[in-house]
Design a protein around this motif. Sequence first.
Motif, PDB file in Angstrom:
ATOM      1  N   SER A  21      44.958  46.474  45.221  1.00 20.84           N
ATOM      2  CA  SER A  21      44.564  45.913  43.926  1.00 20.84           C
ATOM      3  C   SER A  21      43.396  44.943  44.043  1.00 20.84           C
ATOM      4  N   PRO A  28      43.892  49.562  39.345  1.00 17.76           N
ATOM      5  CA  PRO A  28      43.994  50.404  40.544  1.00 17.76           C
ATOM      6  C   PRO A  28      44.335  51.857  40.230  1.00 17.76           C
ATOM      7  N   GLU A  47      47.562  46.917  50.563  1.00 16.61           N
ATOM      8  CA  GLU A  47      47.705  45.763  49.672  1.00 16.61           C
ATOM      9  C   GLU A  47      47.790  44.496  50.520  1.00 16.61           C
TER      10      GLU A  47
END
Length: 224
Positions: A21, A28, A47
């Motif tokens: 993200s 995303p 992430e």
Amino acid sequence: MLAINSDTIRPSLKLYFIMGSINCLKSPVEVLSEAITGGITLFQFREKGPGALMGQAKLELAKKLQKLCWEHNIPFIINDDISLAIAIGADGVHIGQDDEPASSMRARLGPNAIIGVSAHTLEEAQQALLDGANYLGIGPIFPTQSKDDAKEVQGTSLIEELRAKGIQIPLVGIGGIKIDNAASVIHAGADGVSVISAIAGADSVRDAATRFIREIEMNKLKSF
């Protein structure tokens, strides 16, 4: 889980998109959707970093991105987080030198999981082979700002060395790869390139992915 394994992973490495993200300028899910339309062949959910999602939010995003990948027959790989990979039945994981060895990951994920390992030296590559890795991520090839913990830039020398020694495991180059330098990675012997910011941060994600695919395919033809 898709029916992808070490025998079929090589073509999937052609355009290997890595994203979380924090790499996105918009949603995303929207970024990944555009990247898939542009032609990416494999996706890694990474992430990490300041502001990265954690806990339930990370899990929910992973599920959404995995669903999108599977709808388009794109392998879905998770960076490092084996617990998350097991929880959602991901196609595999990508691990670094500071993580558990590939042999341990294999024991936990099973024989059909895709296991990728980052390697920065010949010795690390050989050990990953012994541990049962399906492919190696070699780099950083060029300077990158996408990873705070990136190792020293080494160009394409390790890819060339591995191929010169007859090591035929699938290889993907990573680190600072852009449209104007992707060709050198393919000519060195890599099966594909890994890209983060050059796609995720592009004004048009779809167009960026499409340009990479064209560049890679053109230079693969020149390599034969």
